[in-house]
Design a protein around this motif. Structure first.
Motif, PDB file in Angstrom:
ATOM      1  N   CYS A 135       5.594  -2.634  -0.997  1.00 49.20           N
ATOM      2  CA  CYS A 135       4.412  -3.241  -0.525  1.00 49.20           C
ATOM      3  C   CYS A 135       4.309  -2.721   1.007  1.00 49.20           C
ATOM      4  CB  CYS A 135       4.920  -4.738  -0.625  1.00 49.20           C
ATOM      5  SG  CYS A 135       4.544  -5.300  -2.232  1.00 49.20           S
ATOM      6  N   LEU A 136       5.458  -2.336   1.757  1.00 47.82           N
ATOM      7  CA  LEU A 136       5.543  -2.051   3.028  1.00 47.82           C
ATOM      8  C   LEU A 136       4.875  -0.821   3.324  1.00 47.82           C
ATOM      9  CD1 LEU A 136       6.057  -2.617   6.060  1.00 47.82           C
ATOM     10  CD2 LEU A 136       8.115  -1.777   5.682  1.00 47.82           C
ATOM     11  N   VAL A 137       5.191   0.201   2.214  1.00 46.58           N
ATOM     12  CA  VAL A 137       4.728   1.663   2.305  1.00 46.58           C
ATOM     13  C   VAL A 137       3.102   1.429   2.255  1.00 46.58           C
ATOM     14  CG1 VAL A 137       4.681   3.736   1.275  1.00 46.58           C
ATOM     15  CG2 VAL A 137       6.775   2.287   1.638  1.00 46.58           C
ATOM     16  N   ALA A 138       2.926   0.581   1.027  1.00 48.94           N
ATOM     17  CA  ALA A 138       1.352   0.634   0.671  1.00 48.94           C
ATOM     18  C   ALA A 138       0.501  -0.165   1.882  1.00 48.94           C
ATOM     19  CB  ALA A 138       1.063   0.016  -0.394  1.00 48.94           C
ATOM     20  N   LEU A 139       1.146  -1.160   2.534  1.00 46.35           N
ATOM     21  CA  LEU A 139       0.531  -1.954   3.769  1.00 46.35           C
ATOM     22  C   LEU A 139       0.409  -0.837   4.716  1.00 46.35           C
ATOM     23  CD1 LEU A 139       1.373  -5.240   5.023  1.00 46.35           C
ATOM     24  CD2 LEU A 139       1.749  -3.537   6.538  1.00 46.35           C
ATOM     25  N   ARG A 140       1.438  -0.003   5.169  1.00 48.61           N
ATOM     26  CA  ARG A 140       1.274   1.161   6.225  1.00 48.61           C
ATOM     27  C   ARG A 140       0.319   2.015   5.891  1.00 48.61           C
ATOM     28  NH1 ARG A 140       7.609   1.319   7.991  1.00 48.61           N
ATOM     29  NH2 ARG A 140       7.335  -0.638   9.336  1.00 48.61           N
ATOM     30  N   ALA A 141       0.122   2.337   4.616  1.00 48.05           N
ATOM     31  CA  ALA A 141      -0.904   3.527   4.166  1.00 48.05           C
ATOM     32  C   ALA A 141      -2.464   2.951   4.514  1.00 48.05           C
ATOM     33  CB  ALA A 141      -0.692   3.733   2.752  1.00 48.05           C
ATOM     34  N   ARG A 155      -2.948   0.426   6.736  1.00 43.96           N
ATOM     35  CA  ARG A 155      -3.012   0.338   8.091  1.00 43.96           C
ATOM     36  C   ARG A 155      -3.425   1.717   8.730  1.00 43.96           C
ATOM     37  NH1 ARG A 155       2.323   0.218  11.014  1.00 43.96           N
ATOM     38  NH2 ARG A 155       2.241   2.405  10.825  1.00 43.96           N
ATOM     39  N   ASP A 156      -2.799   2.674   8.524  1.00 44.04           N
ATOM     40  CA  ASP A 156      -3.394   4.038   8.844  1.00 44.04           C
ATOM     41  C   ASP A 156      -4.563   4.681   8.265  1.00 44.04           C
ATOM     42  OD1 ASP A 156       0.200   4.579   9.407  1.00 44.04           O
ATOM     43  OD2 ASP A 156      -0.845   3.240  10.441  1.00 44.04           O
ATOM     44  N   ASP A 157      -5.239   3.991   7.409  1.00 40.81           N
ATOM     45  CA  ASP A 157      -6.351   4.660   6.675  1.00 40.81           C
ATOM     46  C   ASP A 157      -5.918   5.875   5.849  1.00 40.81           C
ATOM     47  OD1 ASP A 157      -8.337   3.572   9.462  1.00 40.81           O
ATOM     48  OD2 ASP A 157      -7.953   2.521   7.431  1.00 40.81           O
ATOM     49  N   ARG A 158      -4.724   5.803   5.244  1.00 43.89           N
ATOM     50  CA  ARG A 158      -4.067   7.052   4.625  1.00 43.89           C
ATOM     51  C   ARG A 158      -4.179   6.583   3.124  1.00 43.89           C
ATOM     52  NH1 ARG A 158       0.502   6.903   4.801  1.00 43.89           N
ATOM     53  NH2 ARG A 158       1.118   5.338   6.353  1.00 43.89           N
ATOM     54  N   ASN A 159      -4.708   5.409   2.818  1.00 39.99           N
ATOM     55  CA  ASN A 159      -4.344   5.059   1.204  1.00 39.99           C
ATOM     56  C   ASN A 159      -5.524   5.950   0.526  1.00 39.99           C
ATOM     57  OD1 ASN A 159      -3.798   3.567  -1.152  1.00 39.99           O
ATOM     58  ND2 ASN A 159      -5.927   2.727  -1.021  1.00 39.99           N
ATOM     59  N   ARG A 160      -4.723   6.552  -0.562  1.00 36.32           N
ATOM     60  CA  ARG A 160      -5.501   7.509  -1.663  1.00 36.32           C
ATOM     61  C   ARG A 160      -5.549   6.908  -3.018  1.00 36.32           C
ATOM     62  NH1 ARG A 160      -6.922   8.434   2.450  1.00 36.32           N
ATOM     63  NH2 ARG A 160      -6.612  10.023   3.815  1.00 36.32           N
ATOM     64  N   ARG A 161      -4.753   5.863  -3.217  1.00 37.52           N
ATOM     65  CA  ARG A 161      -4.831   5.102  -4.339  1.00 37.52           C
ATOM     66  C   ARG A 161      -6.074   4.107  -4.884  1.00 37.52           C
ATOM     67  NH1 ARG A 161      -0.311   6.931  -7.490  1.00 37.52           N
ATOM     68  NH2 ARG A 161       1.462   7.276  -6.049  1.00 37.52           N
ATOM     69  N   GLY A 162      -6.489   4.257  -5.951  1.00 37.58           N
ATOM     70  CA  GLY A 162      -7.401   3.453  -6.349  1.00 37.58           C
ATOM     71  C   GLY A 162      -7.226   1.910  -6.728  1.00 37.58           C
ATOM     72  N   HIS A 163      -8.028   1.108  -7.048  1.00 36.09           N
ATOM     73  CA  HIS A 163      -7.901  -0.371  -7.294  1.00 36.09           C
ATOM     74  C   HIS A 163      -7.135  -0.562  -8.714  1.00 36.09           C
ATOM     75  CE1 HIS A 163     -10.778  -1.048 -10.300  1.00 36.09           C
ATOM     76  NE2 HIS A 163     -11.627   0.070  -9.842  1.00 36.09           N
ATOM     77  N   LYS A 164      -7.312   0.182  -9.686  1.00 42.18           N
ATOM     78  CA  LYS A 164      -6.707   0.161 -10.710  1.00 42.18           C
ATOM     79  C   LYS A 164      -5.260   0.408 -10.714  1.00 42.18           C
ATOM     80  CE  LYS A 164     -10.334   1.266 -14.118  1.00 42.18           C
ATOM     81  NZ  LYS A 164     -11.122   2.752 -14.113  1.00 42.18           N
TER      82      LYS A 164
END
Ligand code: HEM
Length: 138
Positions: A95-101, A103-112
């Motif tokens: 959860c912390l890793v995803a939260l930081r992704a 936070r830094d607009d680095r998330n590449r994962r989709g909602h599914k």
């Protein structure tokens, strides 16, 4: 001892509130396309993780160890329970890793992806409560 166990259960509920709600926020955040919404999700995720979920985890574990070592609990059920708690801690770190992704607009994962991840803590919750109440192989 009953006061310790009572607060152990209370903080377990706060930990699980975060374990269930934070990934749900990730589901909606992954679908969010406006800047105001993106900023709002970042604040909600940060406050939930650091203000509720992490203190809940630390207090659940602290009081659990106090029960375990302070009152001499033992048995196979407790070893199995601790393995599931370890799995919850790995999930907490994810959860912390995803939260930081996010936070830094680095998330590449989709909602599914986040919808599937959102379901996982249920298995640990059911397993832990059955182990500690039924104490199989005690
Ligand atoms: C390092 C982590 C933990 C340790 C060492 C620990 C240890 C313990 C111990 C020794 C008891 C007393 C058992 C009894 O009175 O029969 C207990 C009770 C309990 N624990 Fe934990 N626990 C931990 C984490 C958790 C977590 C994550 C949950 C979440 C589901 C949980 C849920 C419960 C419940 C519901 C009880 C009350 C059981 C009853 O009264 O019958 N514990 N725990």
């Amino acid at each position: 001892m009953l006061w310790i166990k009572a607060f152990h259960i209370i903080f377990m509920v706060t930990w699980f509130a975060g374990l269930f709600y934070l990934p749900r926020l990730f589901v909606y955040h992954a679908q969010c396309e406006d800047a105001a919404g993106n900023a709002r999700f970042k604040i909600m995720e940060r406050k939930l993780f650091w203000g509720i979920m992490t203190p809940g985890a630390l207090l659940t574990i602290g009081l659990g160890v106090w029960l375990w070592l302070g009152y001499g609990f033992s048995g196979k059920w407790l070893m199995w329970k601790l393995m599931l708690v370890l799995a919850l801690l790995v999930y907490h770190a994810w959860c912390l890793v995803a939260l930081r992704a996010f936070r830094d607009d680095r998330n590449r994962r989709g909602h599914k992806y986040y919808r599937v991840m959102n379901e996982l803590p249920v298995f640990a919750l059911v397993g832990i409560v059955l182990l500690v109440v039924l104490k199989p192989g005690a």
